[in-house]
Design a protein around this motif. Structure first.
Motif, PDB file in Angstrom:
ATOM      1  N   ILE A 377       0.859  -1.180   0.000  1.00 17.52           N
ATOM      2  CA  ILE A 377       0.000   0.000   0.000  1.00 17.52           C
ATOM      3  C   ILE A 377       0.901   1.238   0.000  1.00 17.52           C
ATOM      4  CG2 ILE A 377      -1.585   1.389   1.413  1.00 17.52           C
ATOM      5  CD1 ILE A 377      -3.027  -0.913   0.126  1.00 17.52           C
ATOM      6  N   GLN A 378       0.550   2.234  -0.822  1.00 19.19           N
ATOM      7  CA  GLN A 378       1.287   3.496  -0.843  1.00 19.19           C
ATOM      8  C   GLN A 378       0.497   4.530  -0.063  1.00 19.19           C
ATOM      9  OE1 GLN A 378       4.191   3.248  -2.402  1.00 19.19           O
ATOM     10  NE2 GLN A 378       4.972   5.290  -1.967  1.00 19.19           N
ATOM     11  N   LEU A 379       1.159   5.177   0.888  1.00 20.47           N
ATOM     12  CA  LEU A 379       0.514   6.186   1.740  1.00 20.47           C
ATOM     13  C   LEU A 379       1.119   7.546   1.426  1.00 20.47           C
ATOM     14  CD1 LEU A 379       0.575   7.957   4.568  1.00 20.47           C
ATOM     15  CD2 LEU A 379      -1.517   6.743   3.949  1.00 20.47           C
ATOM     16  N   ARG A 380       0.253   8.484   1.028  1.00 19.04           N
ATOM     17  CA  ARG A 380       0.721   9.829   0.704  1.00 19.04           C
ATOM     18  C   ARG A 380      -0.139  10.856   1.420  1.00 19.04           C
ATOM     19  NH1 ARG A 380       1.132   8.279  -5.708  1.00 19.04           N
ATOM     20  NH2 ARG A 380       3.291   7.537  -5.686  1.00 19.04           N
ATOM     21  N   THR A 381       0.458  11.968   1.815  1.00 17.43           N
ATOM     22  CA  THR A 381      -0.303  13.096   2.357  1.00 17.43           C
ATOM     23  C   THR A 381       0.037  14.336   1.554  1.00 17.43           C
ATOM     24  OG1 THR A 381       1.365  13.701   4.023  1.00 17.43           O
ATOM     25  CG2 THR A 381      -0.310  12.079   4.664  1.00 17.43           C
ATOM     26  N   TYR A 382      -0.936  15.263   1.507  1.00 20.40           N
ATOM     27  CA  TYR A 382      -0.791  16.493   0.740  1.00 20.40           C
ATOM     28  C   TYR A 382      -1.235  17.676   1.590  1.00 20.40           C
ATOM     29  CZ  TYR A 382      -0.904  12.995  -3.020  1.00 20.40           C
ATOM     30  OH  TYR A 382      -0.669  11.898  -3.812  1.00 20.40           O
ATOM     31  N   GLY A 383      -0.737  18.838   1.245  1.00 18.96           N
ATOM     32  CA  GLY A 383      -1.032  20.037   2.017  1.00 18.96           C
ATOM     33  C   GLY A 383      -2.474  20.496   1.909  1.00 18.96           C
ATOM     34  N   ALA A 384      -2.903  21.270   2.903  1.00 27.95           N
ATOM     35  CA  ALA A 384      -4.289  21.736   2.957  1.00 27.95           C
ATOM     36  C   ALA A 384      -4.633  22.675   1.811  1.00 27.95           C
ATOM     37  CB  ALA A 384      -4.536  22.433   4.294  1.00 27.95           C
ATOM     38  N   GLY A 385      -3.639  23.245   1.160  1.00 25.86           N
ATOM     39  CA  GLY A 385      -3.901  24.196   0.083  1.00 25.86           C
ATOM     40  C   GLY A 385      -4.225  23.568  -1.253  1.00 25.86           C
TER      41      GLY A 385
END
Length: 788
Positions: A377-385
């Motif tokens: 599984i690939q887990l990514r997070t991104y900024g609120a903007g």
């Protein structure tokens, strides 16, 4: 029709569409209509390009590693200026991003020469094969400008395959796709691992299944509560209560809550559509009871990962089990099977508060939960903007690439009046307009005029010398009698007589038609039949080139006549007959072009206005502004359902499906077996079904104010004799009405029946068979004949 290289994965007699099998070393790169793809190539690579629907121009530019456009790199000497590719790169934000990246990398598109393939006359499935003469970058475009509503030069998809000459350059059949934006965190979770991470409020979380058929447990805690030593995680029961879906079901809730009724996360995008939201992460006890003591499990992994945060260990962790395929059987038992997720499927969430999260890659290898083969599984997070649009992934066919829910050309115009949008057939459509209320919308249509978005209707351009012959073979109505400028409502049936779709055929010119149906499958069926019969006819999708609004109600004619101008050789709005269409423009000769048909789905005098999405705002604004003097109101799906049930109009999945013939769907008039002598698909079966009918669609009047649901049983005593297809509380009739499919012996007017609810026996609604349509059975209103 089949595609080169591709076949569905099959093992031990089990076929799994969507898990496409490609030969070793072959990569697949879809090229969207009007868009482009850039792919690195190496010497000796075999390049295969496929025109999926026919008639689509392809433009290719090959760049050397030094940025020089060199057609010789793909073995071509005859070249052109790649104007279509340049236009495609400037037509969308993603295309402009590609153009910018090419320029920054030193690739001079302005001086490059291109190669053109396919175009007008190409057949669906036509292929071109080239060979890379050296290393470089290949850019492929499916160019095409906006299609005028009266034209038929639509733009469609291409498919690019690369067979790598050197295995070391093979990118892999399934690898994690590129991030949706610049990630803050990009972490690969191996099978049998859990990963704990912190996410600030407003940020996005992407859980991505790299290889397909792999489950990932997800749990999130309020970081502020944890800082106080209080554990407040996603709670399934609180979530079901807050979202009004008490009974567990596969899928995803819009938001997830803890026991303090604090929302923790919301779902933004989902490309899979089937998940478990009520079970536990896999536990040691499960494996022990199955005879596998000591098996690694997600619950213990989650315990270990959360230990530094002071979270007490659990024997079983409640979780959102992304991609885990569970269902409830007839006895309300939980059943599991292989996941539905494909390689690259993902769920995108947004943090509604500061979170501590944990994600796993499930290690279950003793049952179908992970397709018997746990992967990563690939887990990514991104900024609120970041600006990620809400979408629910859908596929035209099980084996097709996923598409995101789209906004129609009229979306922004209707969004000024409501925030209540629902997903319908791959698009966001208004469900209601709170400022009017569903009843207000309904009465506007019945008493004055209303406007609604019908853009998700599927449009196909059917062109060529054999277009009439193709449609005559595929639809139930007689195409030989259809005049230019005329529209006819018809059915499309399979060989066994079951309905594939219903819709309308527009005769644009002598040899050109437009098919407008409810699903992509009917257009695919037409294309497949053209290939099977060897007909010189093209069937190309134009759904995204034509959006349409319905303007319905007794004031619709006067309203549209005020807005639209027609040329002298075209019918004016006042002259337009029932089931006819005309080409018009807003205001005058130089105005925005539209096609207007006198058709609808409400039982009222009404019209549909078709335009290119680029012109949708102008069309809406012109109608809306003029409509204020006629009582114009917006109309949503909820009100439309009331209108069409009153008018006895069929809806796919309710009145018909592929097991139901047109006679059983209440549209037997679309099958003129006597006046259409020509053979057509399903004719023999329909002749047999008409001669020996088993069921009939009837109207029901119901004594109770309770409205039955689609699928409720219709009974005579203890015996089921039918099923409810649609029902509503009719405002104009002040009674509860329904459409039902019942066995022939009980279909006579006046027959007393009962509608079973609960278990079909413990609650009954008294009903009787009545003629339908319930309202305006002579369709005088649709003909424009209103009482004074």
């Amino acid at each position: 029709m089949g595609l080169p290289f591709e076949s569905n994965t099959a093992r031990s007699g089990v076929i799994t569409p969507g898990l496409l099998h490609l030969p070793p070393g072959v990569e697949r790169h879809p090229v969207p209509g009007g868009g482009s793809r850039a792919v690195e190539i190496f010497a000796g690579d075999e390049i295969t390009l496929v025109d999926r629907e026919g008639g689509q121009l392809a433009e290719l530019v090959a760049f050397t590693p030094t940025g020089v456009g060199d057609p010789g790199l793909i073995g071509v000497t005859q070249t052109v200026a790649p104007d279509g590719l340049r236009a495609a790169l400037s037509a969308s934000p993603s295309g402009r991003g590609v153009a910018k990246a090419l320029a920054q990398a030193g690739f001079d598109l302005g001086r490059a020469r291109g190669v053109r393939l396919f175009g007008e006359g190409a057949r669906a499935g036509d292929m071109a094969v080239l060979t890379a003469q050296g290393d470089g970058l290949l850019v492929v475009a499916a160019p095409g400008g906006p299609m005028e509503p009266q034209a038929q030069d639509t733009v469609t998809d291409l498919l690019l395959y690369i067979r790598r000459a050197d295995p070391k350059t093979f990118r892999g059949a399934h690898r994690a796709p590129d991030p949706l934006a610049d990630p803050l965190l990009d972490h690969n979770i191996r099978p049998g691992e859990a990963f704990v991470y912190e996410v600030p409020k407003g940020a996005f979380i992407q859980v991505l299944d790299v290889q397909g058929r792999e489950c990932s447990d997800f749990q999130a805690f309020s970081a502020r509560a944890l800082d106080k030593g209080i554990e407040r995680e996603v709670d399934p029961t609180a979530t079901r209560s807050m979202t009004g879906t008490i009974y567990p079901r596969p899928g995803l809730h819009a938001k997830y809550w803890n026991v303090d009724f604090e929302p923790l996360v919301e779902i933004v995008q989902d490309t899979c559509g089937r998940h478990d939201t009520f079970g536990l992460a896999c536990t040691a006890r499960y494996y022990e009871d199955m005879g596998y003591p000591g098996h690694v499990n997600c619950t213990q992994n989650i315990n270990a990962g959360l230990d530094p945060y002071g979270v007490r260990p659990r024997a079983g962790w409640p979780a959102i089990n992304f991609f885990f395929n569970t269902l409830i059987d007839a006895d309300h038992g939980i059943v599991t099977d292989e996941p539905w997720s494909r390689p690259g499927d993902y769920v995108l969430l947004r943090a509604l508060t500061d979170l501590v999260c944990v994600s796993t890659a499930c290690p279950d290898d003793i049952d179908p939960a992970n397709g018997w083969n746990p992967t990563d599984i690939q887990l990514r997070t991104y900024g609120a903007g970041e600006d990620f649009r809400r979408s629910i992934g859908w596929r035209k066919r099980p084996e097709d690439d996923v598409e995101h829910t789209k906004e129609t050309g009229f979306h922004a115009s209707f969004a000024k009046h409501t925030r209540d949008f629902v997903e319908y057939n791959g698009y966001w459509l208004p469900n209601s307009f709170p400022g009017e209320g569903t009843l207000g919308e309904y009465w506007a249509c019945r008493e004055s005029v209303a406007i609604m978005d019908l853009s998700p209707l599927r449009k196909f351009e059917v062109t060529g010398p054999d277009a009439e012959k193709l449609l005559q073979h595929c639809v139930t109505r007689n195409m030989e009698k259809l005049a230019v400028g005329q529209v006819v409502y018809t059915a499309v049936c399979a060989e066994h007589g079951g309905m594939i779709d219903d819709g309308t055929v527009f005769r644009m010119t002598e040899h050109n038609f437009r098919w407008i149906g409810g699903c992509d499958g009917s257009g695919m069926f037409l294309r497949e039949q053209a290939e099977t019969l060897g007909l010189d006819a093209h069937v190309r999708s134009s759904t995204d080139q034509l959006c349409n609004v319905a303007v319905q109600g007794r004031n619709s004619r006067a309203l549209l006549a005020e807005v639209f101008w027609t040329a002298p050789d075209r019918p004016s709005i006042e002259e337009l007959g029932w089931f006819r269409f005309t080409v018009a423009r807003i205001g005058g000769f130089d105005g925005v072009p539209v096609v207007i048909s006198r058709t609808g789905y409400t039982g009222e005098l009404g019209y549909e206005v078709f335009c290119h999405p680029r012109d949708a705002a102008a069309v809406f604004d012109a109608i809306w502004q003029a409509g204020q003097g006629y009582g114009l109101k917006p109309l949503g799906l909820a009100a439309l359902d009331m209108l069409r049930i009153e008018s006895g109009l069929a809806f796919a999945g309710h009145e018909f499906d592929d097991q139901t013939d047109p006679f059983e769907a209440g549209i037997g008039f679309t099958v003129p077996l006597k006046s259409k002598a020509a053979d057509f698909v399903g004719r023999a079966a329909l002749e047999e079904r008409k001669a020996h009918p088993q069921r009939r669609l009837v109207g029901l009047e119901i004594d109770a104010t309770t409205v039955p649901a689609h699928g409720d049983c219709v009974r005579l005593g203890r015996v089921q004799v039918g099923v409810i297809t649609s029902a509503t509380r009719s405002p104009v009739l002040s009674r509860t009405i329904a459409l039902a499919r019942v066995d022939i012996p009980y279909a006579e007017t006046g027959t007393e029946l009962e509608i079973g609810q609960l278990d079909g026996h413990q609650k009954r609604l008294a009903a009787r068979v009545v003629p339908f349509p319930h309202f305006d059975p002579t369709k005088s209103r649709a003909r424009g004949e209103y009482d004074a």
